[in-house]
Write an enzyme that holds these catalytic residues in place. Sequence first.
Site, PDB file in Angstrom:
ATOM      1  N   GLY A 100       0.847  -1.186   0.000  1.00 21.08           N
ATOM      2  CA  GLY A 100       0.000   0.000   0.000  1.00 21.08           C
ATOM      3  C   GLY A 100       0.881   1.234   0.000  1.00 21.08           C
ATOM      4  O   GLY A 100       2.062   1.155   0.348  1.00 21.08           O
ATOM      5  N   GLN A 156       2.935   9.970   1.907  1.00 22.76           N
ATOM      6  CA  GLN A 156       4.224   9.264   1.952  1.00 22.76           C
ATOM      7  C   GLN A 156       5.148   9.686   0.811  1.00 22.76           C
ATOM      8  O   GLN A 156       6.349   9.462   0.868  1.00 22.76           O
ATOM      9  CB  GLN A 156       4.008   7.742   1.880  1.00 22.76           C
ATOM     10  CG  GLN A 156       3.397   7.168   3.135  1.00 22.76           C
ATOM     11  CD  GLN A 156       3.261   5.668   3.033  1.00 22.76           C
ATOM     12  OE1 GLN A 156       2.321   5.180   2.399  1.00 22.76           O
ATOM     13  NE2 GLN A 156       4.206   4.939   3.611  1.00 22.76           N
ATOM     14  N   CYS A 165       5.818  -0.244   7.705  1.00 17.79           N
ATOM     15  CA  CYS A 165       5.460   0.938   6.922  1.00 17.79           C
ATOM     16  C   CYS A 165       6.673   1.365   6.107  1.00 17.79           C
ATOM     17  O   CYS A 165       7.787   1.414   6.632  1.00 17.79           O
ATOM     18  CB  CYS A 165       5.016   2.073   7.835  1.00 17.79           C
ATOM     19  SG  CYS A 165       4.555   3.560   6.916  1.00 17.79           S
ATOM     20  N   LEU A 166       6.429   1.645   4.837  1.00 20.70           N
ATOM     21  CA  LEU A 166       7.545   2.039   3.967  1.00 20.70           C
ATOM     22  C   LEU A 166       8.202   3.331   4.458  1.00 20.70           C
ATOM     23  O   LEU A 166       9.347   3.598   4.135  1.00 20.70           O
ATOM     24  CB  LEU A 166       7.047   2.211   2.530  1.00 20.70           C
ATOM     25  CG  LEU A 166       6.546   0.930   1.854  1.00 20.70           C
ATOM     26  CD1 LEU A 166       5.964   1.253   0.482  1.00 20.70           C
ATOM     27  CD2 LEU A 166       7.668  -0.093   1.731  1.00 20.70           C
ATOM     28  N   HIS A 209      -4.489   1.276   7.584  1.00 22.67           N
ATOM     29  CA  HIS A 209      -3.134   1.816   7.693  1.00 22.67           C
ATOM     30  C   HIS A 209      -2.979   3.019   6.753  1.00 22.67           C
ATOM     31  O   HIS A 209      -2.457   4.070   7.145  1.00 22.67           O
ATOM     32  CB  HIS A 209      -2.135   0.700   7.344  1.00 22.67           C
ATOM     33  CG  HIS A 209      -0.697   1.121   7.283  1.00 22.67           C
ATOM     34  ND1 HIS A 209       0.254   0.664   8.183  1.00 22.67           N
ATOM     35  CD2 HIS A 209      -0.027   1.924   6.413  1.00 22.67           C
ATOM     36  CE1 HIS A 209       1.434   1.186   7.879  1.00 22.67           C
ATOM     37  NE2 HIS A 209       1.299   1.953   6.792  1.00 22.67           N
ATOM     38  N   GLU A 210      -3.486   2.892   5.526  1.00 23.60           N
ATOM     39  CA  GLU A 210      -3.360   3.984   4.555  1.00 23.60           C
ATOM     40  C   GLU A 210      -4.250   5.162   4.936  1.00 23.60           C
ATOM     41  O   GLU A 210      -3.859   6.319   4.792  1.00 23.60           O
ATOM     42  CB  GLU A 210      -3.706   3.494   3.143  1.00 23.60           C
ATOM     43  CG  GLU A 210      -2.879   2.316   2.625  1.00 23.60           C
ATOM     44  CD  GLU A 210      -1.382   2.461   2.817  1.00 23.60           C
ATOM     45  OE1 GLU A 210      -0.889   3.600   2.945  1.00 23.60           O
ATOM     46  OE2 GLU A 210      -0.700   1.423   2.867  1.00 23.60           O
ATOM     47  N   HIS A 218      -2.560   7.309   7.287  1.00 24.58           N
ATOM     48  CA  HIS A 218      -1.588   8.221   6.677  1.00 24.58           C
ATOM     49  C   HIS A 218      -2.263   9.522   6.248  1.00 24.58           C
ATOM     50  O   HIS A 218      -1.680  10.603   6.350  1.00 24.58           O
ATOM     51  CB  HIS A 218      -0.920   7.571   5.448  1.00 24.58           C
ATOM     52  CG  HIS A 218       0.247   6.681   5.781  1.00 24.58           C
ATOM     53  ND1 HIS A 218       1.363   7.124   6.453  1.00 24.58           N
ATOM     54  CD2 HIS A 218       0.480   5.376   5.489  1.00 24.58           C
ATOM     55  CE1 HIS A 218       2.231   6.122   6.581  1.00 24.58           C
ATOM     56  NE2 HIS A 218       1.726   5.040   6.007  1.00 24.58           N
TER      57      HIS A 218
HETATM   58  O1  GNR Z   1       3.991  -2.614   2.681  1.00 28.53           O
HETATM   59  C1  GNR Z   1       3.312  -2.469   3.682  1.00 28.53           C
HETATM   60  N1  GNR Z   1       3.021  -3.541   4.437  1.00 28.53           N
HETATM   61  C2  GNR Z   1       2.084  -3.534   5.436  1.00 28.53           C
HETATM   62  C3  GNR Z   1       2.066  -4.605   6.308  1.00 28.53           C
HETATM   63  C4  GNR Z   1       1.164  -4.671   7.316  1.00 28.53           C
HETATM   64  C5  GNR Z   1       0.252  -3.659   7.479  1.00 28.53           C
HETATM   65  C6  GNR Z   1       0.286  -2.569   6.641  1.00 28.53           C
HETATM   66  C7  GNR Z   1       1.188  -2.504   5.631  1.00 28.53           C
HETATM   67  S1  GNR Z   1       1.206  -1.142   4.572  1.00 28.53           S
HETATM   68  C8  GNR Z   1       2.852  -1.135   4.092  1.00 28.53           C
HETATM   69  C9  GNR Z   1       3.117  -0.109   3.016  1.00 28.53           C
HETATM   70  C10 GNR Z   1       2.937   1.242   3.624  1.00 28.53           C
HETATM   71  O2  GNR Z   1       3.712   1.757   4.362  1.00 28.53           O
HETATM   72  N2  GNR Z   1       1.814   1.831   3.338  1.00 28.53           N
HETATM   73  O3  GNR Z   1       1.560   3.017   3.900  1.00 28.53           O
HETATM   74 NI    NI Z   2       2.668   3.165   5.800  1.00 28.28          NI
END
Ligand code: GNR
Ligand code: NI
Length: 489
Positions: free
Chosen positions: A58, A63, A101-102, A143-144, A147
Site C-alpha cells: 500500500g 508518503q 510501513c515504507l 493503515h493507509e 496516513h
Molecule cells: O507494505 C506495507 N506492508 C504492510 C504490512 C502490514 C500492514 C500494513 C502494511 S502497509 C505497508 C506499506 C505502507 O507503508 N503503506 O503506507
Molecule cells: Ni505506511
Amino acid sequence: MNDVSDISQVSNEEPLEILKHPDPRLRERAKPVRRVNRNLRRLIERMAKTMYEADGIGLAGPQVGVMERLFVVDIGEGLKEFINPEILEASEEQVELWEGCLSIPGLRGLVPRPSRVRVTALDRHGRRFWVDADGWLARVIQHEYDHLEGVLFLDRALRVVEVPPESRLRVVFFGTSPFAGTVLERMLEREVTPLLVVTQPDRPRGRGQAPAPTPVKRLALEHELDVAAPTRLRDAAFVERLKALEPDVIVTAAYGRILPEDVLAVPKRAAVNVHASLLPRWRGAAPIQRALMAGDERTGVTILHMSAELDAGDIILQKEAPIEPDDDFGSLHEKLAELGAEALLEALRLIAKGEAPRRPQDAEGVTLAPPLRPEEEWIDWTRPAVEVRNHIRALTPWPGARCLHGAELWKIARTELAAAGEVRGGEPGEIVAVRPERGFAVACGQGALWVTELQPAGRRRMRASDFLNGHRLEPGERLSSGAPGDEDA
Ligand code: GNR
Ligand code: NI
C-alpha cells in the site's frame, strides 16, 4: 505478479521518493482531491510504481509528499486506488497484527485494529465504489487511511520492535542436500526469506529410485517459496531471471555445483558459501567425510565469499566445533549444519550492516576434500585399526562402509578400538573374538576393532549383540573387501 504491476513495469513514469519518519509531512492531514483527471491518473500510476519497487502492499499520498486524500493498495489481488476514501463502518471485533510501513523502515509494530471495515471511495475515473474488506485488505486500508490523517502505526502499536537487518536482505538461496535443508530452515525461522530457492533437478532417490525432489525443494515448497531447478546454470533465461530479482546476496550451501562467474556477479553485496570445514583445510565437496577419515579432532564451518577457484575465497567468519570420538558422518553433519546456519545468519547480519570482514585464506594448510569414490565404500582391513575405524565413521550412516562375509554384503556401522592385548593375532579381516553381549572383534593391519553395530545383507541396522543372538559367528571366519568393480553389489 499481477497485470497491473506489469503495466507499472513498462510505464515510463519515474518512481517517487518515499518520505521517512520523522518527516513532518507524514504528520499533516491531507486535503480532499479536487479533480479526478489525467494528471491524477498519472500520479496514481507513479504511486503504484513506487509501491511495487519498494515491495509494499500500500502507499498513501503523504508518503510521497502529495498532501491529498488518495492511496493505492495491492495485496496480491491487483491494484486498487482509493480517492477521497471514507470508512463508513468498522467492526467491534479487533485483531492484533504486526505491521510495517515504507516510511518507517527497520521497525514494525503490533497494532490492534477492527477486523472488518466498510469503505467507499472514488476510482481513477471518478466513479464511486464500496468495499467490505476483511483480512489484510481491511488492515492495509486502515493503515493507509491513517496516513491521510497524519497518523502512523507507531501511534497505535502495543509494541514496536526492530526488524533484524538480515531479514531485509534480498537473498537467493542455492542448496540441495539435507545440510542445505537445515541451513534454509534456520534462515526461514529468522525471517530471512529467499526470493528464490535454486536446487538440483529431481533425481532417482531412496529405495524405490523414483525421481524425487531434493530436501531443499520439499522444504521450499512447504513454505510456498519460488523454486528453480535449472539443469544449466549458464542458461541465459535463468541468469536473466536471477538478475531481475536484484538480489543483495547469493547464499550457497551444499548445492553440489560450481556457480559460473556470470551468476556470481549478479548480487549487489556478496555471493557467499556455507562450507563445513575450517578452510583452507578440506576444500571441496566432502569436507565432513574427509575430516572424519583423517581422524581430525576439531573442525568447524566457514562462511566465505565465492570465487572462481573452489572454496578459495576470502573468509567472512568461522566457527569451530570438536569432533567427538563417537561422531560419525550423520552426527557431525547435523552439528555442522546447525553451526553453519548460525554462522551464516551472523555473516548476513554483518553484510546487511556493511560490516562484513574479508580475510584471505592462509596459503599454508590447504588440503583437498574430493567427493568419495565408489571404491572407497569398501573397508580395507589391512590398514591400522584406528584408520579403519575413522573410515567407517566417515561413511556412516550414508552411504555405509561395506565388506563381504562370504558372498553377503555387510555394512559396518559402529566400532570400538580393541584395547592393547585384549585380542591377539589374526590376519586382517579375520574374526578373532566373539562376545555375544558386545559384538565381535576383527583383526586389522595393526590392532583390532570390535564391531558393535552393523547392517547385515538385506536387513536393517542393528546392534552386533542382537545380530549374534540369531546368527552363529566363529573366530576364524573372514571379512573381505569387494573386488574392484563390485561397488554396485
Ligand atoms: O507494505 C506495507 N506492508 C504492510 C504490512 C502490514 C500492514 C500494513 C502494511 S502497509 C505497508 C506499506 C505502507 O507503508 N503503506 O503506507
Ligand atoms: Ni505506511
